[in-house]
Structure formats: C-alpha cells, structure tokens
Motif scaffolding. Structure first.
Motif, short mmCIF file in Angstrom:
data_model
loop_
_atom_site.label_atom_id
_atom_site.label_comp_id
_atom_site.label_asym_id
_atom_site.label_seq_id
_atom_site.Cartn_x
_atom_site.Cartn_y
_atom_site.Cartn_z
N ALA A 87 -7.95 1.07 -5.05
CA ALA A 87 -8.09 1.56 -3.68
C ALA A 87 -7.39 2.90 -3.50
O ALA A 87 -7.89 3.80 -2.83
CB ALA A 87 -7.53 0.53 -2.69
N ARG A 88 -6.21 3.03 -4.12
CA ARG A 88 -5.47 4.29 -4.01
C ARG A 88 -6.22 5.42 -4.71
O ARG A 88 -6.31 6.54 -4.18
CB ARG A 88 -4.07 4.13 -4.62
CG ARG A 88 -3.19 5.37 -4.48
CD ARG A 88 -2.96 5.73 -3.02
NE ARG A 88 -2.60 7.12 -2.84
CZ ARG A 88 -2.53 7.72 -1.67
NH1 ARG A 88 -2.77 7.03 -0.56
NH2 ARG A 88 -2.21 8.99 -1.58
N LEU A 127 0.83 -1.20 0.00
CA LEU A 127 0.00 0.00 0.00
C LEU A 127 0.87 1.26 0.00
O LEU A 127 0.56 2.25 -0.68
CB LEU A 127 -0.92 0.00 1.22
CG LEU A 127 -1.97 -1.12 1.26
CD1 LEU A 127 -2.71 -1.12 2.59
CD2 LEU A 127 -2.96 -0.97 0.11
N GLN A 159 1.22 4.27 -2.84
CA GLN A 159 1.16 5.68 -2.47
C GLN A 159 2.32 6.44 -3.08
O GLN A 159 2.16 7.56 -3.61
CB GLN A 159 1.17 5.82 -0.95
CG GLN A 159 1.12 7.26 -0.44
CD GLN A 159 1.21 7.35 1.07
OE1 GLN A 159 0.93 6.37 1.77
NE2 GLN A 159 1.60 8.50 1.56
N GLU A 219 -9.07 6.44 -2.52
CA GLU A 219 -8.62 7.20 -1.35
C GLU A 219 -8.30 8.64 -1.73
O GLU A 219 -8.65 9.58 -1.01
CB GLU A 219 -7.41 6.53 -0.71
CG GLU A 219 -7.03 7.11 0.63
CD GLU A 219 -6.10 6.21 1.43
OE1 GLU A 219 -5.73 6.60 2.54
OE2 GLU A 219 -5.75 5.12 0.94
N GLU A 220 -7.66 8.81 -2.89
CA GLU A 220 -7.34 10.16 -3.35
C GLU A 220 -8.60 10.97 -3.62
O GLU A 220 -8.62 12.20 -3.41
CB GLU A 220 -6.50 10.08 -4.63
CG GLU A 220 -5.10 9.53 -4.41
CD GLU A 220 -4.36 9.28 -5.72
OE1 GLU A 220 -3.20 8.79 -5.64
OE2 GLU A 220 -4.91 9.58 -6.80
N PHE A 238 -13.24 5.84 -1.02
CA PHE A 238 -13.03 4.61 -0.26
C PHE A 238 -11.53 4.37 -0.15
O PHE A 238 -10.73 5.07 -0.76
CB PHE A 238 -13.72 3.41 -0.94
CG PHE A 238 -13.37 3.24 -2.40
CD1 PHE A 238 -12.20 2.60 -2.79
CD2 PHE A 238 -14.22 3.74 -3.38
CE1 PHE A 238 -11.88 2.44 -4.13
CE2 PHE A 238 -13.90 3.59 -4.73
CZ PHE A 238 -12.73 2.95 -5.11
N SER A 239 -11.16 3.39 0.64
CA SER A 239 -9.75 3.03 0.81
C SER A 239 -9.62 1.52 0.79
O SER A 239 -10.63 0.80 0.76
CB SER A 239 -9.24 3.57 2.15
OG SER A 239 -9.90 2.90 3.23
N PHE A 240 -8.40 1.03 0.84
CA PHE A 240 -8.20 -0.42 0.88
C PHE A 240 -8.85 -1.00 2.12
O PHE A 240 -9.52 -2.04 2.06
CB PHE A 240 -6.71 -0.77 0.84
CG PHE A 240 -6.45 -2.24 0.69
CD1 PHE A 240 -6.40 -2.82 -0.56
CD2 PHE A 240 -6.27 -3.05 1.80
CE1 PHE A 240 -6.20 -4.19 -0.72
CE2 PHE A 240 -6.06 -4.41 1.67
CZ PHE A 240 -6.02 -4.98 0.40
N ASN A 241 -8.69 -0.31 3.26
CA ASN A 241 -9.27 -0.81 4.50
C ASN A 241 -10.80 -0.84 4.43
O ASN A 241 -11.44 -1.76 4.95
CB ASN A 241 -8.82 0.05 5.68
CG ASN A 241 -7.37 -0.23 6.07
OD1 ASN A 241 -6.85 -1.29 5.75
ND2 ASN A 241 -6.74 0.72 6.74
N SER A 242 -11.40 0.16 3.79
CA SER A 242 -12.86 0.17 3.70
C SER A 242 -13.35 -0.92 2.75
O SER A 242 -14.43 -1.49 2.94
CB SER A 242 -13.37 1.54 3.24
OG SER A 242 -13.06 1.79 1.88
#
Length: 277
Positions: A73-74, A11, A15, A77-78, A82-86
């Motif tokens: 996911a990245r 991850l 980033q 998030e940007e 959503f994100s990887f964790n979500s």
C-alpha cells in the motif's frame, strides 16, 4: 503500561520506514517484486501455524502478513496508484457486491431485516452465486476466457485444482469420482507403458509428460471428493517427515548409521513406527 497501537500507527510506521531522508535503507531499497518472496513466506507461515494448531502464535504471524499489505500500500501511494484506504474501499465494495444474499440493498450498514428481498440460501447456492458474480467481474475486466485470471504463480497443485474447478463450472468435468478414478487408471497404464519402453534407467520426456497427466488426474479425484489437494499433500509430507525422523531415531539409537542400514532393515523399522501413529 505499553501503548496500544492501532492501524493508523502501523501506516505511520511504514511511512517513516520509507522516508527518503531518515527511513530504513533496506525498506527504501524494496519494490513490489522484491517483497513477493516475503509475502509468500508469511502466507505459508500463517498456514503452517494454523495446521499445527499453534494458535498462540497466530496473532504474530497474521501481523507479519498484514505488514506485507501495508508495504504494498505504501509503495502504491508513493507511485500515485493506490493507498491502504483505497484497498480497503475496493475490497469492501467487492464483498458487498458478492454477498447480495446478505446486503440486498448494497448498503453495508443496512440490517438484514430492512431488506425484504434478502434470501436465505444454502451453502451450495451461495458458492454458485459467488462464482457467477466473479465470472461477470472477469468479463467486465475484459477477461472472457473461462480459465482467465488463474495466477501462474500458484503452486502447481493449487493451480491445477483451480483450473479444473473453472472448467467444471461450464460442465467440462467428470460426472463422478468413479469416472475420475477410471481416468487415473488410464493415465497410470500410460505411465507403465512408457516405463516398459525405457532402456536401463534412462528416462524420457514422454514419461515425464505421462507422470504429469497422472498427477493432474489424481488432483481431479481429490477435488471431486471435496478435498483440497494441496492441503492433502502437505499433510502427507508432514506424516512422511514424522515417520522418517522416528525411523532415523530408532536406527541411530541402536548405534547404526542410517546410510549403512539396508533397505530391508529400514523398512522393518518403518513398519514399526507406522504402528505408533
């Protein structure tokens, strides 16, 4: 000794690749839509590796597929979506919800013995329960049609089988393989009737439509026989490719060019290589 990287490292790598100041120009230029072709390609490469029995390289191909998820996911998030964790949280929650026969309390870490209501279900029962829960999830999302949410971008054979399966869940289906096969014969007769109407070699729109109906009917037979039509066709493609290449090698080994060989001679060699399967 080489470092043993973990998910957090991957991850972080993603980033860094998307860092506006020091990241990779190619990765920075990508969007959700632009990496879809790569996602499809990686999924097919995983499938191909498994079907060829090349388990030695499966780890690598699965890593490539995982990277696609990390990339999306990245981007999410940007964009604050959503994100990887979500993604992991949503997936885990959904799987807990769809497996009440294992997680009766809805608690991931509860032991099955702690849940007196956990039932032992046969595979068919689990599948029916799974589809019922998925149907309710579609309704909760406002997608009330029985055929709603079947992706348009599925391969056509896969999508046809999925549509048929959905229709079957409400009783719109053939009662047996035999009845489905009767439909194949019916559609074949309609194809033959259209061909009989052709002048010379001109094709018609009607013939194309009838051929589509015939293919759809054959897929129904595959489904009712508990086969995945897409998998069967991939297997047949590989078989044809193997036999054709073998035929080609035999003919060229005799000093002849394939394009200069008569159909009769090619057919004779074809029958020979078939015996070697």
């Amino acid at each position: 000794m080489a470092a043993k990287y973990k998910l957090d490292d991957l991850l972080y790598l993603m980033q860094r690749l998307r860092d506006p100041a020091s990241g990779c120009p190619w990765d920075l230029a990508q969007s959700y839509a632009s990496i879809v072709p790569s996602t499809l390609e990686e999924a097919y490469e995983v499938t191909d590796t498994i079907e060829r029995g090349d388990l030695t390289h499966l780890e690598e191909e699965l890593g490539d597929l995982l990277f696609q998820v990390v990339f999306y996911a990245r981007l999410g998030e940007e964009d604050g979506l959503f994100s990887f964790n979500s993604i992991v949280n949503s997936l885990t929650s959904k799987l807990l919800r769809r497996h009440p026969h294992v997680f009766a309390s809805g608690n991931l870490y509860s032991e099955s013995g702690e849940n007196a209501t956990v039932s032992v279900m046969a595979s068919d029962g689990v599948k029916k329960q799974w589809e019922s829960i998925k149907s309710q999830e579609r309704a909760d999302k406002g997608k009330h049609g029985q055929l709603a949410d079947v992706p348009l971008n599925f391969p056509s054979v896969t999508r046809a089988q999925k549509l048929q399966k959905r229709a079957s869940q409400v009783g719109f289906d053939f009662g047996s393989i035999k009845l489905a096969m009767e439909k194949v014969h019916e559609e074949l007769a309609e194809v033959e009737a259209e061909i009989a109407l052709l002048e010379n070699t001109d094709c018609s729109i009607a013939l194309g439509q009838e051929l589509g109906d015939l293919i759809f009917s054959v897929i129904n037979v595959c489904r009712l026989a508990s086969f995945d039509a897409e998998t069967l066709l991939r297997s047949t493609n590989k078989k044809f490719e193997k036999r054709f290449s073998a035929m080609e090698q035999v003919i060229e080994g005799e000093g002849q060019a394939l394009k200069n060989t008569s159909l009769q001679d090619m057919e004779a060699v074809w029958q020979q290589v078939k015996q070697l399967d």
